[in-house]
Design a protein around this motif. Structure first.
Motif, PDB file in Angstrom:
ATOM      1  N   MET A 271     -34.241  10.053 -12.687  1.00 54.15           N
ATOM      2  CA  MET A 271     -33.125   9.117 -12.883  1.00 54.15           C
ATOM      3  C   MET A 271     -31.892   9.610 -12.119  1.00 54.15           C
ATOM      4  O   MET A 271     -31.589  10.808 -12.107  1.00 54.15           O
ATOM      5  CB  MET A 271     -32.782   9.025 -14.385  1.00 54.15           C
ATOM      6  CG  MET A 271     -31.695   8.017 -14.665  1.00 54.15           C
ATOM      7  SD  MET A 271     -31.136   8.059 -16.360  1.00 54.15           S
ATOM      8  CE  MET A 271     -32.574   7.467 -17.226  1.00 54.15           C
ATOM      9  N   LEU A 272     -31.207   8.659 -11.495  1.00 60.48           N
ATOM     10  CA  LEU A 272     -29.970   8.992 -10.774  1.00 60.48           C
ATOM     11  C   LEU A 272     -28.787   8.766 -11.716  1.00 60.48           C
ATOM     12  O   LEU A 272     -28.660   7.696 -12.304  1.00 60.48           O
ATOM     13  CB  LEU A 272     -29.836   8.099  -9.537  1.00 60.48           C
ATOM     14  CG  LEU A 272     -28.563   8.283  -8.714  1.00 60.48           C
ATOM     15  CD1 LEU A 272     -28.618   9.598  -7.931  1.00 60.48           C
ATOM     16  CD2 LEU A 272     -28.356   7.120  -7.746  1.00 60.48           C
ATOM     17  N   ARG A 273     -27.959   9.808 -11.861  1.00 59.15           N
ATOM     18  CA  ARG A 273     -26.783   9.690 -12.741  1.00 59.15           C
ATOM     19  C   ARG A 273     -25.518  10.025 -11.976  1.00 59.15           C
ATOM     20  O   ARG A 273     -25.476  11.056 -11.276  1.00 59.15           O
ATOM     21  CB  ARG A 273     -26.881  10.707 -13.894  1.00 59.15           C
ATOM     22  CG  ARG A 273     -27.819  10.340 -14.995  1.00 59.15           C
ATOM     23  CD  ARG A 273     -27.830  11.485 -16.030  1.00 59.15           C
ATOM     24  NE  ARG A 273     -28.798  11.252 -17.069  1.00 59.15           N
ATOM     25  CZ  ARG A 273     -28.546  10.567 -18.183  1.00 59.15           C
ATOM     26  NH1 ARG A 273     -27.345  10.081 -18.399  1.00 59.15           N
ATOM     27  NH2 ARG A 273     -29.484  10.392 -19.089  1.00 59.15           N
ATOM     28  N   LEU A 274     -24.521   9.192 -12.104  1.00 61.99           N
ATOM     29  CA  LEU A 274     -23.188   9.485 -11.577  1.00 61.99           C
ATOM     30  C   LEU A 274     -22.297   9.680 -12.794  1.00 61.99           C
ATOM     31  O   LEU A 274     -22.178   8.766 -13.633  1.00 61.99           O
ATOM     32  CB  LEU A 274     -22.658   8.326 -10.722  1.00 61.99           C
ATOM     33  CG  LEU A 274     -23.223   8.186  -9.301  1.00 61.99           C
ATOM     34  CD1 LEU A 274     -24.692   7.816  -9.301  1.00 61.99           C
ATOM     35  CD2 LEU A 274     -22.442   7.141  -8.512  1.00 61.99           C
ATOM     36  N   GLU A 275     -21.716  10.872 -12.927  1.00 63.99           N
ATOM     37  CA  GLU A 275     -20.972  11.202 -14.153  1.00 63.99           C
ATOM     38  C   GLU A 275     -19.504  11.432 -13.842  1.00 63.99           C
ATOM     39  O   GLU A 275     -19.131  12.471 -13.323  1.00 63.99           O
ATOM     40  CB  GLU A 275     -21.587  12.452 -14.797  1.00 63.99           C
ATOM     41  CG  GLU A 275     -23.042  12.243 -15.195  1.00 63.99           C
ATOM     42  CD  GLU A 275     -23.732  13.562 -15.557  1.00 63.99           C
ATOM     43  OE1 GLU A 275     -23.032  14.568 -15.759  1.00 63.99           O
ATOM     44  OE2 GLU A 275     -24.966  13.566 -15.601  1.00 63.99           O
ATOM     45  N   GLY A 276     -18.717  10.426 -14.082  1.00 60.69           N
ATOM     46  CA  GLY A 276     -17.264  10.538 -13.939  1.00 60.69           C
ATOM     47  C   GLY A 276     -16.804  10.929 -12.552  1.00 60.69           C
ATOM     48  O   GLY A 276     -15.889  11.740 -12.404  1.00 60.69           O
ATOM     49  N   ILE A 277     -17.431  10.335 -11.534  1.00 60.85           N
ATOM     50  CA  ILE A 277     -17.087  10.803 -10.177  1.00 60.85           C
ATOM     51  C   ILE A 277     -15.782  10.179  -9.665  1.00 60.85           C
ATOM     52  O   ILE A 277     -15.430   9.051  -9.976  1.00 60.85           O
ATOM     53  CB  ILE A 277     -18.226  10.553  -9.157  1.00 60.85           C
ATOM     54  CG1 ILE A 277     -18.477   9.061  -8.940  1.00 60.85           C
ATOM     55  CG2 ILE A 277     -19.496  11.258  -9.556  1.00 60.85           C
ATOM     56  CD1 ILE A 277     -19.311   8.790  -7.688  1.00 60.85           C
ATOM     57  N   GLY A 278     -15.082  10.979  -8.887  1.00 55.16           N
ATOM     58  CA  GLY A 278     -13.908  10.532  -8.156  1.00 55.16           C
ATOM     59  C   GLY A 278     -14.148  10.837  -6.692  1.00 55.16           C
ATOM     60  O   GLY A 278     -14.770  11.851  -6.354  1.00 55.16           O
TER      61      GLY A 278
ATOM     62  N   LEU B  23     -16.675  14.537  -3.152  1.00 56.15           N
ATOM     63  CA  LEU B  23     -16.249  14.196  -4.514  1.00 56.15           C
ATOM     64  C   LEU B  23     -14.992  14.989  -4.853  1.00 56.15           C
ATOM     65  O   LEU B  23     -14.878  16.168  -4.503  1.00 56.15           O
ATOM     66  CB  LEU B  23     -17.337  14.562  -5.524  1.00 56.15           C
ATOM     67  CG  LEU B  23     -18.659  13.802  -5.487  1.00 56.15           C
ATOM     68  CD1 LEU B  23     -19.469  14.109  -6.744  1.00 56.15           C
ATOM     69  CD2 LEU B  23     -18.447  12.312  -5.347  1.00 56.15           C
ATOM     70  N   SER B  24     -14.058  14.335  -5.554  1.00 60.91           N
ATOM     71  CA  SER B  24     -12.894  15.059  -6.059  1.00 60.91           C
ATOM     72  C   SER B  24     -13.065  15.369  -7.547  1.00 60.91           C
ATOM     73  O   SER B  24     -12.339  16.178  -8.107  1.00 60.91           O
ATOM     74  CB  SER B  24     -11.624  14.238  -5.846  1.00 60.91           C
ATOM     75  OG  SER B  24     -11.775  12.954  -6.431  1.00 60.91           O
ATOM     76  N   ALA B  25     -14.035  14.694  -8.170  1.00 60.42           N
ATOM     77  CA  ALA B  25     -14.294  14.937  -9.600  1.00 60.42           C
ATOM     78  C   ALA B  25     -15.706  14.494  -9.927  1.00 60.42           C
ATOM     79  O   ALA B  25     -16.306  13.711  -9.191  1.00 60.42           O
ATOM     80  CB  ALA B  25     -13.297  14.148 -10.445  1.00 60.42           C
ATOM     81  N   GLY B  26     -16.234  15.003 -11.038  1.00 53.32           N
ATOM     82  CA  GLY B  26     -17.526  14.575 -11.545  1.00 53.32           C
ATOM     83  C   GLY B  26     -18.703  15.177 -10.791  1.00 53.32           C
ATOM     84  O   GLY B  26     -18.532  16.049  -9.931  1.00 53.32           O
ATOM     85  N   ARG B  27     -19.895  14.682 -11.145  1.00 50.27           N
ATOM     86  CA  ARG B  27     -21.093  15.158 -10.453  1.00 50.27           C
ATOM     87  C   ARG B  27     -22.187  14.093 -10.424  1.00 50.27           C
ATOM     88  O   ARG B  27     -22.168  13.142 -11.219  1.00 50.27           O
ATOM     89  CB  ARG B  27     -21.603  16.460 -11.073  1.00 50.27           C
ATOM     90  CG  ARG B  27     -22.138  16.321 -12.475  1.00 50.27           C
ATOM     91  CD  ARG B  27     -22.526  17.693 -12.988  1.00 50.27           C
ATOM     92  NE  ARG B  27     -23.684  17.600 -13.860  1.00 50.27           N
ATOM     93  CZ  ARG B  27     -24.705  18.438 -13.860  1.00 50.27           C
ATOM     94  NH1 ARG B  27     -24.738  19.431 -13.006  1.00 50.27           N
ATOM     95  NH2 ARG B  27     -25.709  18.290 -14.699  1.00 50.27           N
ATOM     96  N   ILE B  28     -23.104  14.287  -9.488  1.00 47.59           N
ATOM     97  CA  ILE B  28     -24.211  13.340  -9.317  1.00 47.59           C
ATOM     98  C   ILE B  28     -25.503  14.129  -9.453  1.00 47.59           C
ATOM     99  O   ILE B  28     -25.662  15.180  -8.814  1.00 47.59           O
ATOM    100  CB  ILE B  28     -24.133  12.659  -7.933  1.00 47.59           C
ATOM    101  CG1 ILE B  28     -22.791  11.927  -7.766  1.00 47.59           C
ATOM    102  CG2 ILE B  28     -25.295  11.700  -7.727  1.00 47.59           C
ATOM    103  CD1 ILE B  28     -22.512  11.444  -6.352  1.00 47.59           C
ATOM    104  N   THR B  29     -26.407  13.634 -10.288  1.00 46.90           N
ATOM    105  CA  THR B  29     -27.680  14.336 -10.455  1.00 46.90           C
ATOM    106  C   THR B  29     -28.842  13.380 -10.203  1.00 46.90           C
ATOM    107  O   THR B  29     -28.731  12.173 -10.439  1.00 46.90           O
ATOM    108  CB  THR B  29     -27.825  14.921 -11.883  1.00 46.90           C
ATOM    109  OG1 THR B  29     -27.790  13.842 -12.820  1.00 46.90           O
ATOM    110  CG2 THR B  29     -26.727  15.919 -12.189  1.00 46.90           C
TER     111      THR B  29
END
Lengths: 308, 231
Positions: free
Chosen positions: B1-8, B53-59
């Protein structure tokens, strides 16, 4: 000497200039084409090739062919590695920004030049050619309506000069094969066409850049090794090849390898012919004038693509 | 699963994405819907590592792909079809596909499967990509991305500017790719495409996901989607 034999002589001299210039300019064009970096230090990589050729041949001694063969391998290799290191430590850190890379390579130019002056010295030093048989060239005249073969005094060349032309042609053919037929060439061309898409398809763009910068410098160094038995190694010898390479690359079209090759032959031959019949200074003036005309009437160069 | 968590993410001082969160499951099509400038394309680029990215992470399946250098992201299993296709125009169709295969060292069977979706490309293998028609170029862009045998496929306006027959061929390929189990993140402006393809729809505005809805709900009330897209 009559005009005909004189023209043959001038053309042969021009062909040697064209061969060496094509190698040097293809290196510059490759770097600009793939990396969009204007490498002002390119002439210093040429100079380093010549100086290292002197150093290697002096170190090895023995028959000239042995030292020269070693120089043909060692000098381009060392210069290529140095350039790749400069790419990774300097150009990569400034993110290959077009303006900043110009300033950075100007800095590199002075560093290489002054370090060479401090270590190698200010003297011009010769490198003995591996072979240098004098070859007389026959000419046909018509006496009483019948053709007659004569050997005009001064109409000739050397086996080494012919070998320089042959070697340059072989290396250029090799570069063309690598770029068009090999997997690494495909990756280089993809990087040249679209850096972001190259990254999006797993191409390690920064490694490609280091490779290309090293390869471009190695080609300049190889050109210098070939020409140093004819000219001499000197710490200021990088200026002319840099100027002529820029002239060739602008006329041929920035980043176009076929254009660079055609322009190198055009400029090299005209340089040889005009230098023999008139003066080397006039040859440079006309070449620079040609660049001005190309920039005014066809800014993308003879083979370059017009920017969208 | 692709997750974008609070990315900036953004371009220099211009912040485009702000605390954007979403997930795409295997075998589903999530459509990003929003007005121009909402941050849809930037989201795609951020996933590919082309915008920092300036914030968050992608998994992806628990692996933090946002910490990888950009050229390692496709190797993790993400294929990208960018807006405007962005083919390697001077290279042939075969060379474009070869670059796709090389990205993850995919076997030739993957190429065959991609070409089965777009059989017309088999006749064009030696042709330069820039000489193809618009529809064929889009097929090639899709096939090139499918050559990675991706776990996640990012499609940025894949039917933009195409004629109806081509649009249908592209949509069929997207459905087939979903059926093979890939997670698909789709950016589309056309409401009919959104409603006919998507399983879920993420409404995006000013770089944030406002809401994520089941497509079925919007099919019953597509005025909400129209309002959101500004059409």
């Amino acid at each position: 000497m009559e005009f005909g034999p004189h023209l043959v002589l001038a053309t042969l001299e021009g062909a040697v200039t064209a061969a060496v210039l094509a190698l040097t300019a293809v290196g510059l064009s490759l770097v600009f084409g793939v990396m969009r970096v204007v490498n002002v230090a390119h002439g210093e990589f040429f100079m380093l090739g010549a100086v290292l050729a002197w150093w290697v041949t002096s170190l090895i001694g023995g028959p000239p062919a042995l030292g020269f063969a070693a120089a043909l391998v060692v000098a381009p290799l060392l210069v290529g590695l140095l350039a790749a290191a400069a790419d990774m430590t300097v150009l990569k850190r400034i993110d290959y920004d077009p303006e900043r890379t110009i300033v950075a390579t100007i800095g590199l130019l002075y560093i290489l030049q002054q370090v060479t002056l401090m270590t190698y010295g200010a003297d011009a030093r010769p490198v003995e050619p591996p072979f240098n048989t004098r070859l007389a060239i026959p000419w046909v005249t018509f006496a009483e309506g019948r053709p007659q073969l004569i050997w005009p005094w001064g109409l000739g060349t050397t086996s080494y000069k012919l070998a320089v032309i042959g070697a340059a042609a072989a290396v250029l053919a090799g570069v063309w094969l690598v770029m068009t037929r090999s997997r690494i060439g495909l990756l280089m061309r993809a990087t040249q066409l679209d850096r972001d898409m190259a990254l999006a398809f797993g191409i390690p763009v920064e490694r490609i850049y280091a490779l290309v910068f090293g390869l471009g410098a190695a080609l300049a160094a190889l050109a210098a090794v070939l020409i140093v038995p004819i000219s001499q190694a000197h710490y200021l010898m990088g200026g002319d090849p840099l100027l002529l390479s820029f002239i060739v690359v602008i006329i041929g079209g920035l980043g176009s390898l076929p254009g660079t090759l055609v322009a190198a032959i055009l400029i090299g031959l005209s340089d040889g012919i005009i230098s023999v019949f008139f003066s080397p200074t006039l040859a440079k003036i006309l070449a620079t004038l040609l660049v001005a005309l190309v920039l005014v009437f066809r800014p993308q160069g003879l083979f370059g693509l017009r920017a969208a | 699963m692709l997750r974008l968590e609070g990315i900036g993410a953004g371009y220099g001082a211009a912040q485009v994405l702000r605390d954007l969160t979403l997930k795409v499951r295997p075998g589903e099509i999530l459509c990003l819907a929003g007005r121009n400038g909402a941050g849809k394309t930037t989201t795609m680029k951020a996933i590919m590592g082309l915008v920092p990215l300036s914030a968050g992470r992608i998994t992806l399946d628990g692996v933090a792909i946002s910490e990888l250098p950009a050229h390692r992201v496709p190797k993790a299993g993400i294929g990208y079809v960018p807006q405007g296709r962005r083919l390697f125009g001077e290279l042939t169709v075969a060379q474009n596909l070869e670059i796709g295969l090389m990205a993850r060292g995919s076997p030739l069977a993957v190429l065959d499967a991609a070409l089965d979706l777009f059989p017309r490309l088999r006749e064009r293998m030696g042709q330069r990509a820039q000489t193809l028609s618009g529809g064929e170029q889009q097929m090639l862009a899709m096939a090139r991305a499918l050559c990675l045998d991706p776990a996640v496929l990012l499609l940025d306006e894949p039917t933009e500017g195409l004629q109806p027959t081509m649009i249908e061929a592209i949509r069929a390929a997207i459905r087939e790719t979903r059926a093979r189990g890939a997670a698909i993140l789709l950016v589309e402006q056309r409401i009919d495409a959104v409603l006919s393809l998507a399983d879920r729809i993420a409404l995006i505005e000013n770089g944030r996901v406002l809401d994520t809805l089941e497509a079925e709900a919007l099919r019953r009330d597509h005025r909400r989607l129209e309002r959101h897209l500004g059409v």
